[in-house]
Motif scaffolding. Structure first.
Motif, PDB file in Angstrom:
ATOM      1  N   SER A  64       0.921  -1.201  -0.040  1.00 59.59           N
ATOM      2  CA  SER A  64      -0.042  -0.156   0.047  1.00 59.59           C
ATOM      3  C   SER A  64       0.883   1.132  -0.068  1.00 59.59           C
ATOM      4  O   SER A  64       2.112   1.320   0.395  1.00 59.59           O
ATOM      5  CB  SER A  64      -1.034  -0.050   1.107  1.00 59.59           C
ATOM      6  N   GLY A  65       0.350   2.419  -0.167  1.00 58.93           N
ATOM      7  CA  GLY A  65       1.017   3.661  -0.120  1.00 58.93           C
ATOM      8  C   GLY A  65       1.961   3.804  -1.316  1.00 58.93           C
ATOM      9  O   GLY A  65       2.050   3.147  -2.299  1.00 58.93           O
ATOM     10  N   GLU A  66       3.145   4.431  -0.818  1.00 56.95           N
ATOM     11  CA  GLU A  66       4.228   4.592  -1.645  1.00 56.95           C
ATOM     12  C   GLU A  66       4.905   3.296  -2.003  1.00 56.95           C
ATOM     13  O   GLU A  66       5.437   3.225  -3.394  1.00 56.95           O
ATOM     14  CB  GLU A  66       5.255   5.367  -0.853  1.00 56.95           C
ATOM     15  N   ARG A  67       5.026   2.318  -1.535  1.00 59.21           N
ATOM     16  CA  ARG A  67       5.574   1.303  -1.847  1.00 59.21           C
ATOM     17  C   ARG A  67       4.920   0.494  -2.929  1.00 59.21           C
ATOM     18  O   ARG A  67       5.274  -0.145  -4.008  1.00 59.21           O
ATOM     19  CB  ARG A  67       5.488   0.017  -0.532  1.00 59.21           C
ATOM     20  N   LYS A  68       3.490   0.550  -2.899  1.00 59.43           N
ATOM     21  CA  LYS A  68       2.505   0.158  -4.164  1.00 59.43           C
ATOM     22  C   LYS A  68       2.971   0.905  -5.319  1.00 59.43           C
ATOM     23  O   LYS A  68       3.066   0.432  -6.415  1.00 59.43           O
ATOM     24  CB  LYS A  68       1.308   0.122  -3.538  1.00 59.43           C
ATOM     25  N   ARG A  69       2.813   2.053  -5.168  1.00 61.11           N
ATOM     26  CA  ARG A  69       3.225   3.163  -6.204  1.00 61.11           C
ATOM     27  C   ARG A  69       4.470   2.917  -6.816  1.00 61.11           C
ATOM     28  O   ARG A  69       4.701   2.552  -8.283  1.00 61.11           O
ATOM     29  CB  ARG A  69       3.345   4.620  -5.992  1.00 61.11           C
ATOM     30  N   LEU A  70       5.635   2.714  -6.123  1.00 60.78           N
ATOM     31  CA  LEU A  70       6.856   2.231  -6.692  1.00 60.78           C
ATOM     32  C   LEU A  70       6.936   1.070  -7.350  1.00 60.78           C
ATOM     33  O   LEU A  70       7.769   0.847  -8.333  1.00 60.78           O
ATOM     34  CB  LEU A  70       8.023   2.209  -5.833  1.00 60.78           C
TER      35      LEU A  70
END
Length: 538
Positions: free
Chosen positions: A382-388
């Motif tokens: 989730s969050g930034e980890r998911k986006r990256l």
């Protein structure tokens, strides 16, 4: 078939007497006729294949590679072992005692049900005049001179029960005054329907898709003498009680940053003798797993603006299919539009029969992007980890797919009516909208979560078929919105309705949002209000 298709080409003698310009014109006309025939044949072939798939074929549009012809089945390698005979055991016979009925045949006091066939739960209503007194004091000061009986229809899941409220009438020995407690107040004043029946009827119709006329037949078979319009009136009155909760949930969805939206038809209102009007539910899904089914009488572009508002927040993302109404709304309001990859994949799935190799390759590339999403769900990113993770793994695959789309469109010589050409053009035209999810971790890749949530509407069209009036369609959308949201949050709709129908009349209006399923689960789910039927024994 057009006249151009039926045009006869002249024979050799006729061609000899014509000039070359006329001959060239005839050849061009014949070529156009041939193109029209090929296009018509291809369209008809696509229709036939679509109908064959609907009847006999696979409904799932997920990528499924063709099986290897050299691969043997497991059963071809393993010998078939005969099943061992099952062991038998003698069970001693026994006799059951016949159930004895304690009900009388007197139906004068309870004319709306057959007391010989309907289970009745008796509930003693204490008289407030004798509360706090011992049994000896009650016997000295009062004597029971009679009782009043009122009945209320209730429902257990899978069974109908009559609640029999027994209210003793007592008389003071010194003043000779009579005292009798009033009958318990129901959710609908003056109605013989218990709150459990209201909840049960709504759940049976909109969760289990049992039309009211079938529920009426079931009641009649169980021994109840009730009119069918009575059930319709109950549904309408219950929906009106729930409407403020529905409006609060719709406001919560409107405040979401990411909103998914779709539309699905429903027949509502009479258009004439034997004809129904075509209306539409516009399901809208918020970021807190809440869904509402607003009803509109048309599919006009203005419905989107009326539903979401003309001045949405600047960071709003609208996720939808390729219907032009959503694109138009995004252009006017400036919201970011993201489009659904499942709808893009559908075009290539439908092109498998026309161009199997190219369509299979497209489905394979889209499946690789879905594998990245499956990996994200499996690892609970989730969050930034998911986006990256999306930028690192999914973005190269998406760019490779669109590069292939551009190359294929530039190199192929297929007609515009070809299914593969249409799928390629659909994908290229929506490239920017299809890539929104890569940089925004809150945007889903498709609208499948909304498609799953709106399944009850098509199921309802197969069962209760239509809504008699537009108001009925609005009420159906209210009840279905709350039931579907309950299921999204793991709430039993029956328990939820029994609680909120009793609570909505006394709950502060400014806090009505607490009664939406998402917040109700936090505030009231541990100790919900119950019907008098709960815990009562027969």
């Amino acid at each position: 078939m057009s006249n151009a298709v039926l045009t006869r080409m002249p024979d050799a003698a006729e061609l000899a007497g014509m000039d070359m310009q006329h001959v060239a014109q005839l050849l061009r006309s014949q070529a156009a006729s041939n193109d029209a025939l090929r296009s018509q044949i291809e369209a008809l072939r696509a229709q036939i294949e679509w109908f064959k798939r609907q009847i006999f074929g696979q409904k799932s549009e997920r990528y499924a590679p063709q099986p290897d012809v050299q691969q043997m089945h497991l059963g071809e390698l393993m010998p078939v072992v005969a099943a061992a005979p099952e062991a038998e055991q003698d069970v001693p016979a026994h006799k059951r005692r016949r159930a004895r009925s304690d009900f009388t045949d007197d139906a004068t006091s309870v004319p709306f049900f057959d007391e010989a066939r309907v289970p009745v739960v008796s509930i003693e209503v204490p008289n407030p005049e004798v509360q706090g007194l011992s049994a000896e004091e009650v016997a000295q000061q009062y004597e029971v001179v009679g009782q009043k009986v009122s009945h209320r229809l209730a429902q257990r899941p899978g069974a109908y029960v009559v609640l029999k409220y027994v209210r003793p009438v007592i008389k003071r020995r010194d003043t000779q005054t009579l005292h009798c407690p009033p009958a318990p107040v129901g959710v609908i004043e003056g109605s013989r329907a218990d709150v459990s029946l209201l909840a049960g009827v709504m759940v049976d119709k909109f969760q289990w898709h049992l039309p009211l006329y079938r529920q009426h037949q079931r009641l009649a078979e169980a021994g109840f003498k009730l009119s069918r319009p009575w059930l319709t009136q109950l549904m309408s009155q219950a929906a009106q009680l729930l409407e403020p909760i529905y409006e609060a949930q719709l406001d919560s969805i409107r405040s979401s940053r990411v909103v998914a939206m779709d539309e699905t038809p429903i027949k509502a209102g009479r258009a004439g003798p034997g004809k129904m009007k075509a209306g539409y539910f516009w399901p809208v899904y918020g970021e807190h797993d809440e869904v509402c089914f607003p009803f509109f009488e048309s599919r006009r572009h203005a419905c989107v603006k009326e539903l979401l508002g003309g001045t949405p927040p600047p960071s709003r993302v609208l996720l939808s299919d390729g219907y032009a109404a959503y694109s138009r709304y995004a252009e006017v309001t400036g919201v970011t539009q993201a489009q659904c990859w499942a709808h893009t994949r559908r075009g290539f799935f439908e092109a498998l029969n026309a161009e199997p190799q190219a369509a299979d390759l497209a489905l394979k590339m889209i499946a690789q992007v879905y594998e990245v999403e499956a990996d994200i769900r499996e690892k609970s990113m989730s969050g930034e980890r998911k986006r990256l993770h999306r930028l690192e793994h999914a973005k190269p695959l998406v760019e490779q797919f669109f590069a292939w789309v551009d190359e294929r469109l530039a190199s192929q010589g297929l007609l515009p009516s070809n299914k593969l050409t249409q799928a390629l053009a659909y994908a290229r035209e929506r490239k920017a909208q299809l890539m929104v999810f890569l940089a925004d971790e809150q945007v889903p890749m498709d609208t499948n979560h909304l498609e799953r949530a709106l399944r009850p509407i098509p199921l309802g069209r197969k069962n209760w078929l239509f809504c008699w009036t537009e108001v009925g369609a609005q009420h159906a959308g209210i009840v279905q919105s709350l039931i579907t949201t309950c299921r999204l949050h793991g709430i039993e709709p029956y328990t939820y309705f029994v609680d909120v129908l009793q609570r909505v009349g006394q709950h502060p209006a400014r806090r009505v949002a607490e009664l939406t399923p998402r917040l109700w689960k936090q505030h009231f789910a541990e100790q919900p209000l119950r019907s008098d039927l709960h815990g009562a024994s027969l």
